[in-house]
Design an enzyme around this catalytic site. Sequence first.
Site, PDB file in Angstrom:
ATOM      1  N   ASP A  31      21.878   1.367  11.150  1.00 56.11           N
ATOM      2  CA  ASP A  31      21.150   0.409  11.145  1.00 56.11           C
ATOM      3  C   ASP A  31      21.500   0.049   9.152  1.00 56.11           C
ATOM      4  O   ASP A  31      21.553  -1.342   8.870  1.00 56.11           O
ATOM      5  CB  ASP A  31      19.822   0.814  11.331  1.00 56.11           C
ATOM      6  CG  ASP A  31      18.902   0.743  12.860  1.00 56.11           C
ATOM      7  OD1 ASP A  31      20.057   0.768  13.201  1.00 56.11           O
ATOM      8  OD2 ASP A  31      17.797   1.401  12.559  1.00 56.11           O
ATOM      9  N   ASN A  81      14.335  -5.244   5.118  1.00 58.73           N
ATOM     10  CA  ASN A  81      13.617  -4.611   6.220  1.00 58.73           C
ATOM     11  C   ASN A  81      12.195  -4.119   4.664  1.00 58.73           C
ATOM     12  O   ASN A  81      11.215  -4.435   4.495  1.00 58.73           O
ATOM     13  CB  ASN A  81      14.516  -3.121   5.490  1.00 58.73           C
ATOM     14  CG  ASN A  81      14.322  -2.722   7.174  1.00 58.73           C
ATOM     15  OD1 ASN A  81      14.562  -3.289   8.145  1.00 58.73           O
ATOM     16  ND2 ASN A  81      15.145  -1.143   7.331  1.00 58.73           N
ATOM     17  N   ASP A  82      13.030  -4.122   3.772  1.00 56.50           N
ATOM     18  CA  ASP A  82      11.507  -3.791   2.799  1.00 56.50           C
ATOM     19  C   ASP A  82      12.562  -3.654   1.456  1.00 56.50           C
ATOM     20  O   ASP A  82      13.797  -3.811   1.069  1.00 56.50           O
ATOM     21  CB  ASP A  82      11.306  -2.950   3.115  1.00 56.50           C
ATOM     22  CG  ASP A  82      12.263  -1.492   2.707  1.00 56.50           C
ATOM     23  OD1 ASP A  82      12.896  -1.112   1.563  1.00 56.50           O
ATOM     24  OD2 ASP A  82      11.809  -0.911   4.241  1.00 56.50           O
ATOM     25  N   ARG A 136       5.589  10.732 -13.248  1.00 55.43           N
ATOM     26  CA  ARG A 136       3.993  10.941 -13.429  1.00 55.43           C
ATOM     27  C   ARG A 136       3.637   9.579 -12.217  1.00 55.43           C
ATOM     28  O   ARG A 136       4.686   8.559 -11.568  1.00 55.43           O
ATOM     29  CB  ARG A 136       3.590  10.945 -14.436  1.00 55.43           C
ATOM     30  CG  ARG A 136       3.118  12.664 -14.962  1.00 55.43           C
ATOM     31  CD  ARG A 136       2.629  11.971 -16.166  1.00 55.43           C
ATOM     32  NE  ARG A 136       2.508  13.468 -16.958  1.00 55.43           N
ATOM     33  CZ  ARG A 136       1.429  13.374 -18.257  1.00 55.43           C
ATOM     34  NH1 ARG A 136       1.052  11.988 -18.338  1.00 55.43           N
ATOM     35  NH2 ARG A 136       1.915  14.602 -19.349  1.00 55.43           N
ATOM     36  N   TYR A 171      11.031   2.952   6.059  1.00 57.57           N
ATOM     37  CA  TYR A 171      10.230   3.651   5.515  1.00 57.57           C
ATOM     38  C   TYR A 171       8.492   2.719   5.153  1.00 57.57           C
ATOM     39  O   TYR A 171       7.261   3.727   5.521  1.00 57.57           O
ATOM     40  CB  TYR A 171      10.335   2.575   4.148  1.00 57.57           C
ATOM     41  CG  TYR A 171      10.033   4.266   2.956  1.00 57.57           C
ATOM     42  CD1 TYR A 171       9.426   5.155   2.702  1.00 57.57           C
ATOM     43  CD2 TYR A 171       9.999   3.161   1.627  1.00 57.57           C
ATOM     44  CE1 TYR A 171       9.082   5.995   2.418  1.00 57.57           C
ATOM     45  CE2 TYR A 171       9.555   5.075   0.005  1.00 57.57           C
ATOM     46  CZ  TYR A 171       9.541   5.875   0.968  1.00 57.57           C
ATOM     47  OH  TYR A 171       9.248   6.902  -0.637  1.00 57.57           O
ATOM     48  N   LEU A 187       6.763   2.939   7.977  1.00 55.20           N
ATOM     49  CA  LEU A 187       5.957   3.361   9.359  1.00 55.20           C
ATOM     50  C   LEU A 187       6.116   4.991   8.797  1.00 55.20           C
ATOM     51  O   LEU A 187       4.937   5.579   8.976  1.00 55.20           O
ATOM     52  CB  LEU A 187       6.690   3.138  10.666  1.00 55.20           C
ATOM     53  CG  LEU A 187       6.864   4.128  11.585  1.00 55.20           C
ATOM     54  CD1 LEU A 187       5.343   3.590  12.480  1.00 55.20           C
ATOM     55  CD2 LEU A 187       7.462   3.806  12.940  1.00 55.20           C
TER      56      LEU A 187
END
Length: 287
Positions: free
Chosen positions: A68, A142-143, A153, A185, A187
Amino acid sequence: MKCIGVVLNIEKPKTIETARELYCWLKRKGIDIFFLKKHAEILGFPELGLNQDELAEHCDCIITLGGDGTLLYAARITAPMEKPILGINLGDFGFLVAVDPKNMYESLENVLAGNFYLDKRMMLEAAVYRNGRCVKTCYALNDVVIAKPGLSRLIKLETYVAGEFVSNYPADGLIISSPTGSTAYNLSAGGPIVSPKVDVIILNPICPHTLVSRPLVISPEEEIRIILKSEEGEALMTVDGQVGFPIAKGDEIYVSKAPFRTNLISLPGRSFYEILRNKLGKVDRNG
């Protein structure tokens, strides 16, 4: 199709061997073949090497040999021209790459005969503004992920949708996903699976430090604006898990639907739901 470009992941086993076999097979069919320059040199065909822009512009179709990740890379370099992409799966999982090596030539016969359809996938566009000036623009199939670097932090992400304040996310980060990326990611971080036939954008906080933060699904016509508010003043934006860009305190990230799509070549009998069953585990219909 008269000209096909091939993009490889040379780290996958048998990629070089498969690429050379594919080259010979396509040549016998009278098809011109080109590779990315760095891959053409490794294969011993330096005269067949093109840079990214040339490959996207010159070829009628792109074949990827890998997983992928290889297809995601090819999507970003070819999507502005919306060239069709066929993924040959040489990896382990492969949600986007639809063709197994054992069926490669049968699948290619179908493609050359026109026996396929184009699965048009929505993409995302991300732009980073620093002191009012755009310093980075990129595209994702995808993202787009904004996350804290290393062991720092929690980061605070002031988030707006269509100009309206949504939340100050205190979290490890925020995933902005397309429908295609909903099985990636998103999911893993507890987000919803979305059919790629539906145009939406998913906002999914990563390990939010609050009990009320949940994934949010919005219209593709709504632009997302994110401002990094962390005191530590640093984060990292990644695109499809492959391209990284450092984000500083006060930077504004705008994410929206891209003006073009990725065209995935799909063959008969390979629906999204069949792939979903096979990849994520079959469910007993009677259970």
